[in-house]
Enzyme design. Structure first.
Site, PDB file in Angstrom:
ATOM      1  N   HIS A 117      10.773   4.266  -1.956  1.00  0.00           N
ATOM      2  CA  HIS A 117      10.568   5.351  -1.044  1.00  0.00           C
ATOM      3  C   HIS A 117      11.293   5.104   0.049  1.00  0.00           C
ATOM      4  O   HIS A 117      11.252   3.526  -0.359  1.00  0.00           O
ATOM      5  CB  HIS A 117       8.875   4.747  -0.592  1.00  0.00           C
ATOM      6  CG  HIS A 117       8.275   6.232   0.160  1.00  0.00           C
ATOM      7  ND1 HIS A 117       9.423   5.978   1.801  1.00  0.00           N
ATOM      8  CD2 HIS A 117       8.151   7.727   0.147  1.00  0.00           C
ATOM      9  CE1 HIS A 117       8.711   7.313   2.261  1.00  0.00           C
ATOM     10  NE2 HIS A 117       8.358   8.225   1.408  1.00  0.00           N
ATOM     11  N   ASP A 194       3.744  -2.123  -1.579  1.00  0.00           N
ATOM     12  CA  ASP A 194       3.752  -0.676  -1.050  1.00  0.00           C
ATOM     13  C   ASP A 194       2.757   0.173  -1.656  1.00  0.00           C
ATOM     14  O   ASP A 194       2.642   0.544  -2.799  1.00  0.00           O
ATOM     15  CB  ASP A 194       4.589   0.286  -1.110  1.00  0.00           C
ATOM     16  CG  ASP A 194       4.649   1.682  -0.561  1.00  0.00           C
ATOM     17  OD1 ASP A 194       3.335   2.366  -0.247  1.00  0.00           O
ATOM     18  OD2 ASP A 194       5.326   2.729  -0.300  1.00  0.00           O
ATOM     19  N   GLN A 197       0.974   4.576  -3.555  1.00  0.00           N
ATOM     20  CA  GLN A 197       0.501   5.917  -4.938  1.00  0.00           C
ATOM     21  C   GLN A 197      -0.646   5.175  -5.597  1.00  0.00           C
ATOM     22  O   GLN A 197      -0.634   5.261  -6.715  1.00  0.00           O
ATOM     23  CB  GLN A 197       1.851   5.977  -5.326  1.00  0.00           C
ATOM     24  CG  GLN A 197       2.651   6.924  -4.356  1.00  0.00           C
ATOM     25  CD  GLN A 197       2.440   8.750  -4.149  1.00  0.00           C
ATOM     26  OE1 GLN A 197       1.179   8.845  -4.710  1.00  0.00           O
ATOM     27  NE2 GLN A 197       2.483   9.249  -3.177  1.00  0.00           N
ATOM     28  N   LYS A 220      -3.456   9.429   2.327  1.00  0.00           N
ATOM     29  CA  LYS A 220      -3.483  10.160   0.790  1.00  0.00           C
ATOM     30  C   LYS A 220      -4.787   9.726  -0.320  1.00  0.00           C
ATOM     31  O   LYS A 220      -4.577   9.915  -1.846  1.00  0.00           O
ATOM     32  CB  LYS A 220      -2.162   9.177   0.279  1.00  0.00           C
ATOM     33  CG  LYS A 220      -0.897   9.206   0.689  1.00  0.00           C
ATOM     34  CD  LYS A 220       0.575   8.714   0.026  1.00  0.00           C
ATOM     35  CE  LYS A 220       1.313   8.474   0.629  1.00  0.00           C
ATOM     36  NZ  LYS A 220       2.284   9.921   0.811  1.00  0.00           N
ATOM     37  N   CYS A 358      11.835  11.509  -1.279  1.00  0.00           N
ATOM     38  CA  CYS A 358      12.377  10.051   0.078  1.00  0.00           C
ATOM     39  C   CYS A 358      12.588   8.831  -1.053  1.00  0.00           C
ATOM     40  O   CYS A 358      13.045   7.624   0.015  1.00  0.00           O
ATOM     41  CB  CYS A 358      10.698  10.129   0.826  1.00  0.00           C
ATOM     42  SG  CYS A 358      10.401  10.606   2.124  1.00  0.00           S
TER      43      CYS A 358
END
Lengths: 405, 149
Positions: A117, A194, A197, A220, A358
């Site tokens: 991303h 990161d 997700q 999220k 992104c």
């Protein structure tokens, strides 16, 4: 217990929009009533600033705010002092990069991948410009998964950081984070992950994985907007300067410019934080833990596989990640521009995302700029998948234009 | 004239028009020529990426061209724009653009001056696609402004 019907009753958005199939959970998720109640409680029963007042109400807000740190620590298996609340995942990644910039110098190497991303690339690009660090891309397979052997070959004393999404946002591929983390540590490099997700969908134990830094986003995972979580090993957090300076993060400062910072993690939380968001996020973490992250993960796997099996035989669909067990269904209808196809699905009340999500250099891997991403969460159902599949079968340029007449 | 008007109120015809302009866009090549002004429209959205070129001399839009990757609505609306504005004076073009903007804003507009571009008449009902129908038109607006400096 995983009781789907009961779970769906918890989400006002699902009740208020029975017509909608919401498959854009990779972008943001719906909120259960317990989270909404917690945020409302702050506004109706417990409004005050944090860490500032001397009155009972303010102390109560402190308690609620700090309690969330303890909940998140339990969620991640770390110490509460290792959890800082910023405003989104992007800001957390920027904080880490800024902080590490004090330790990096010309010629140092940061390893990342083309599936990242923008928030895990652009801050590093700036360091490349400012300090002359080198950014190298870990070789990945067709699904964007890092090749461990190739990663080993890239390692050297110059590699100071491996910065990677645990689960990539377009293809949903799971990176071998634990192995990469071990590899990084063998060379004295930091592992920056990161988790935007991954953390919402699976159990992530920062101790077991031995992660140095992990970032993710409240919204999220059923929590309010405006809250990003920065996890860092305590000794590492203590060695990175805060990105934002100001109120609430310093203990004292003098006219000669000397500043004594508060301890971690408070020093990363300059200015009044998103108090109700943080408190609501605590309720979201508890809600997810009550259902059980393993239960959530297993159900999502089952649902994804049910979806994938119906997409695979469709001749007019290019399916980019058929073999993944989890993550979004990423596809295009052949000859139809992604946005047109998404527009057609929207006309059938199916919410998906089209575009490059992104991840703008991923096209180097999958050969297309834009895709459609249908991203699921544990409150989605097989019936919703059926409705989506029926609509996907009908995608054509004619139908996409037909939406306007 | 009445016949054309009737055709342009028939949804099937309008749908066909969008399809044709999407599959076979008009004036869909750029040329290397310094007398052309050029505008790259890519920063507004991360999906559509088009470039519009125009040769504007003596107050007349002598040529308009475009190229790029874009959705049906972006491509077709830009293609229609090149047809409609080529050969027009700046004043005429501005009036047509004004009517087009009114249509995309869901307001009263003069359908006669828009000719085939009336195919975009319902786009205003889909808020997320309005930008698509404006991308090429905003480009030419910018180029006209630039030519007047």
């Amino acid at each position: 217990m995983f009781d789907l019907e009961k779970i769906r009753q918890d989400f006002p958005m699902l009740k208020n929009h029975p017509e909608l199939v919401y498959f854009d959970n990779g972008a943001t998720t719906f909120k259960p009533q317990v989270v909404i109640d917690k945020v409302e409680h702050y506004y109706t029963h417990a409004t005050a600033n944090v860490h500032r007042g001397d009155y009972a109400l303010s102390v109560e807000v402190d308690r609620l705010y700090d309690e969330t740190r303890a909940i998140v620590a339990r969620f991640l298996n770390c110490d509460a002092s290792e959890v800082a609340f910023l405003h989104n995942d992007t800001e957390c990644l920027n904080q880490i990069v800024y902080g590490l910039s004090y330790q990096l110098k010309k010629g140092d190497i940061v390893l990342t991948s083309v599936a990242e991303h923008a928030s895990n690339l652009l801050p590093w690009y700036r360091l490349k410009e400012q300090l002359g660090i080198e950014i190298k891309y870990l070789p990945v397979n067709a699904q964007g998964v890092v090749d461990l052997e190739a990663a080993k070959a890239l390692m050297s004393k110059q590699v100071k950081v491996i910065a990677l999404a645990h689960v990539t946002n377009v293809l949903g591929s799971v990176q071998p984070i634990q192995e990469l983390c071990e590899l990084a540590h063998q060379y004295g490099a930091y592992m920056v992950v990161d988790g935007a997700q991954s953390v919402p969908h699976r159990k992530v134990d920062v101790k077991a994985l031995d992660l140095d830094f992990l970032t993710f986003s409240s919204h999220k995972m059923c929590g309010p907007n405006g809250v990003g979580v920065l996890y860092g090993k305590k000794e590492l957090l203590e060695n990175i300067p805060p990105l934002v300076l100001g109120g609430g993060m310093n203990a004292r400062f003098q006219s000669d410019g000397s500043v004594l910072l508060k301890d971690v993690p408070t020093r990363f939380e300059a200015g009044t934080p998103n108090i109700e968001g943080v408190i609501g996020f605590g309720a979201a973490c508890e809600y997810l833990m009550d259902i059980g992250m393993d239960q959530i993960h297993n159900y999502e796997k089952e649902l994804r596989s049910y979806f994938a099996e119906q997409i695979k035989p469709l001749a007019h669909i290019q399916f980019y990640n058929p073999d993944n067990a989890t993550g979004p269904i990423t596809f295009n209808a052949k000859e139809v521009f992604a946005q047109d196809a998404a527009g057609y699905l929207a006309s059938k009340n199916i919410a998906v995302r089209s575009g490059n999500h992104c991840a703008k250099i991923l096209h180097e891997l999958i050969g297309t700029d834009s895709t459609i991403r249908a991203s699921l969460y544990f409150y989605n159902t097989k019936e919703e998948v059926d409705r989506c599949v029926e609509a996907i079968k009908e995608i054509s340029i004619e139908n996409a234009i037909g939406v306007f007449f | 004239m009445t016949d054309t008007k009737d055709l342009l109120t028939n949804p099937d015809i309008l749908r066909e028009l969008i399809m044709d302009h999407y599959q076979y866009p008009h004036h869909h090549t750029l040329i290397e020529d310094d007398s052309y002004l050029k505008k790259h429209m890519a920063s507004d959205s991360c999906i559509d990426d088009i470039t519009v070129q125009a040769k504007i001399e003596e107050g007349i839009l002598k040529d308009i061209r475009f190229d790029g990757v874009a959705c049906t609505i972006s491509t077709a609306s830009t293609s229609m724009m090149t047809d409609l504005l080529r050969g027009k004076t700046i004043a005429e073009a501005k009036e047509i653009i004004k009517q087009y903007d009114l249509m995309l804003d869901g307001k009263e507009y003069d359908a006669d001056v828009l000719e085939e571009a009336v195919a975009m008449q319902n786009v205003y009902k889909q808020a997320n696609r309005i930008r698509c129908a404006l991308i090429g038109w905003n480009a030419i607006k910018g180029l006209i402004e630039e030519s007047e400096k």
